[in-house]
Write an enzyme that holds these catalytic residues in place. Sequence first.
Site, PDB file in Angstrom:
ATOM      1  N   CYS A   1       0.823  -1.216   0.000  1.00 53.70           N
ATOM      2  CA  CYS A   1       0.000   0.000   0.000  1.00 53.70           C
ATOM      3  C   CYS A   1       0.854   1.263   0.000  1.00 53.70           C
ATOM      4  CB  CYS A   1      -0.892   0.027   1.240  1.00 53.70           C
ATOM      5  SG  CYS A   1      -1.690  -1.530   1.647  1.00 53.70           S
TER       6      CYS A   1
ATOM      7  N   ASP B   1      -1.918  -3.380   7.864  1.00 55.69           N
ATOM      8  CA  ASP B   1      -2.966  -4.148   8.524  1.00 55.69           C
ATOM      9  C   ASP B   1      -2.991  -5.585   8.018  1.00 55.69           C
ATOM     10  OD1 ASP B   1      -3.578  -1.863   9.838  1.00 55.69           O
ATOM     11  OD2 ASP B   1      -5.703  -1.859   9.344  1.00 55.69           O
TER      12      ASP B   1
ATOM     13  N   CYS C   1      -1.947   2.800   3.400  1.00 57.39           N
ATOM     14  CA  CYS C   1      -2.606   1.767   4.189  1.00 57.39           C
ATOM     15  C   CYS C   1      -3.564   2.374   5.215  1.00 57.39           C
ATOM     16  CB  CYS C   1      -1.571   0.866   4.867  1.00 57.39           C
ATOM     17  SG  CYS C   1      -2.272  -0.703   5.439  1.00 57.39           S
ATOM     18  N   ASP C   2      -4.444   1.518   5.736  1.00 58.05           N
ATOM     19  CA  ASP C   2      -5.673   1.926   6.412  1.00 58.05           C
ATOM     20  C   ASP C   2      -5.560   3.091   7.382  1.00 58.05           C
ATOM     21  OD1 ASP C   2      -6.452  -0.251   5.021  1.00 58.05           O
ATOM     22  OD2 ASP C   2      -7.175  -1.413   6.719  1.00 58.05           O
TER      23      ASP C   2
ATOM     24  N   CYS D   1      -5.305  -2.400  -0.597  1.00 58.59           N
ATOM     25  CA  CYS D   1      -6.206  -3.525  -0.853  1.00 58.59           C
ATOM     26  C   CYS D   1      -7.387  -3.107  -1.727  1.00 58.59           C
ATOM     27  CB  CYS D   1      -6.683  -4.110   0.460  1.00 58.59           C
ATOM     28  SG  CYS D   1      -5.333  -4.756   1.477  1.00 58.59           S
TER      29      CYS D   1
ATOM     30  N   GLU E   1      -8.274  -5.884  14.662  1.00 60.02           N
ATOM     31  CA  GLU E   1      -9.195  -6.348  13.633  1.00 60.02           C
ATOM     32  C   GLU E   1      -9.192  -7.877  13.611  1.00 60.02           C
ATOM     33  OE1 GLU E   1      -8.129  -4.590   9.927  1.00 60.02           O
ATOM     34  OE2 GLU E   1      -8.783  -2.578  10.522  1.00 60.02           O
TER      35      GLU E   1
ATOM     36  N   SER F   1     -11.792  -5.799   9.910  1.00 61.27           N
ATOM     37  CA  SER F   1     -11.226  -5.252   8.687  1.00 61.27           C
ATOM     38  C   SER F   1     -12.344  -4.804   7.758  1.00 61.27           C
ATOM     39  CB  SER F   1     -10.391  -6.329   7.988  1.00 61.27           C
ATOM     40  OG  SER F   1     -10.174  -6.012   6.639  1.00 61.27           O
TER      41      SER F   1
END
Length: 557
Positions: free
Chosen positions: A48, A80, A121-122, A193, A444, A470
């Site tokens: 990511c 993650d 990323c997240d 993702c 998560e 997630s």
Amino acid sequence: MEISSRNVVSGTARSPHRAMYKAMGLTDSDLDKPFVGVCHTGNEATPCNIHLPQLAQKAKQGVIDGGATPREFSTIAVSDGIAMGHEGMKSSLVSREVIADSIELMVRAHQYDALVGIAGCDKSLPGTMMAMARLNLPSVFVYGGTIMPGILNGKELTVVDVYEAVGAYDAGNLSLEGLKEIENTACPNAGSCGGMFTANTMASISEAIGLALPGSASPPAEDDRREKMVYDTGKACVSLLEQNIKPNQILTFEAFENAITMLNAVGGSTNGILHLLALSNEVGVKLTYDDFERVRKKTPHLADMKPGGNYVMNSLDKIGGIPFVLKKLLDKNLIHGNCITVTGKTIKENLESMRIPEPQQQIVKSVESPIHSVGTAVILKGSLAPEGAVIKTAGVEMTKFTGKARVFDREEFAFDSVAKGEIDEGDVIVIRYEGPKGGPGMREMLATTAALVGQGLGKKVAMVTDGRFSGGTRGFMVGHVAPEAYVGGPIALVKNDDEITIDTETNIIDLHVSKEELEKRRLEWSPPKPNYTSGALAKYASLVGSAAKGAITTPIL
């Protein structure tokens, strides 16, 4: 416009400071211009973020061409996907706070005048946006872009397919060779993702809330348009500085309503709720679960996106991306078109200036014929979660589930039980002591939920946790249960075989145990010892609050 950087480089007393800048190649002409911080979360921890240092160079060139001087710096980002399913996931949500804090410190220390933030990323997306809100300097966010889907036998794959394949393998429904083939195919290049998981959800929100340029959320990471978008972001940040437009003018209550609308329209991750609560806190906007429910109930679910649906972000990009969704919502007065954005124009003006196609497509439905008539990010309350809990209903056919509790005090215990085939149809898996304080870090549970789906139990069991899920999780899975177990919430008092009801039509999550019995159990209960007594996780646990308020850290004054 306010030029804080003059505090650092103007006057004879700042000659040493200028000398240090000149050691890095800057000239007097460079020092005479405003300084724009260009922050990215690039690293080799995750696909990511691996390309973000290169994207930062494009942003810097945009800043230069806009007439300012860029100063690049980086901060952390946790993967993650790679932290999932083990102790490492406890660091993920904590990283959101560290990202926000570290950006704040860099900008304050060096007195930058404006900020470009690039994230992948997240948690790096909300962490970067939280810093922008906190600093309240002219700021523009830009996403690093989605990964392309892997293609296997004509089917588009994401990393979630690999997690679910593990469950299928454990259940004897997939060979080791088949698992390896999926593993080798699912993630073909750089980018976040591919489904409407947390990164793509927050990228979509960044456009809807006005912190990112229109059309910036959907181009893939390795598409040439991504580089141009990042360059344009650098130029736009200088323009925003010249106009002196700050995040507190963009992040209004109405802008947050637009963000909640987008979250529901695309069937986004429940993490979006947590992050919007945290972001609203940074800018002083009072946002509650009641606001999420009010907006959800008037927002149709339009986009047929994985994990609950059929398409990935790249597919949405091909038909016009987030502007395509925003226009559908604006045309039916479902968003506030008068909200100002980082272009200096309103959302309505931005959309009117864009050529948005109307292709023949099946990805985004019409408002008149949506996938669901109401949004999918549902808030539940009841005797098991007095402060609230969340569930994503995208792709979930059932609306009510009553079953017997199977209680686990750690995620690993639950995963092991799933892997051994010990979970039965009708069970409600309860995973506790995984909340913001209790974990700490509110892990998560994708490894566990995906294993259930892979075993064919995704529609036959439910899960309840004070941890998180997630954006890739699908099924009847309830997270963010508050108060959490560690502080004595009702989830701490659940025993095996207790009956639990979850109802997404009435927004209820109830534990069918009498008040007298619960009070008896409460008297017998005591909190467990903390999992960490030193270091970052212990600091976080001592400062973090309820998930119902965004799991934010509050200073002890």
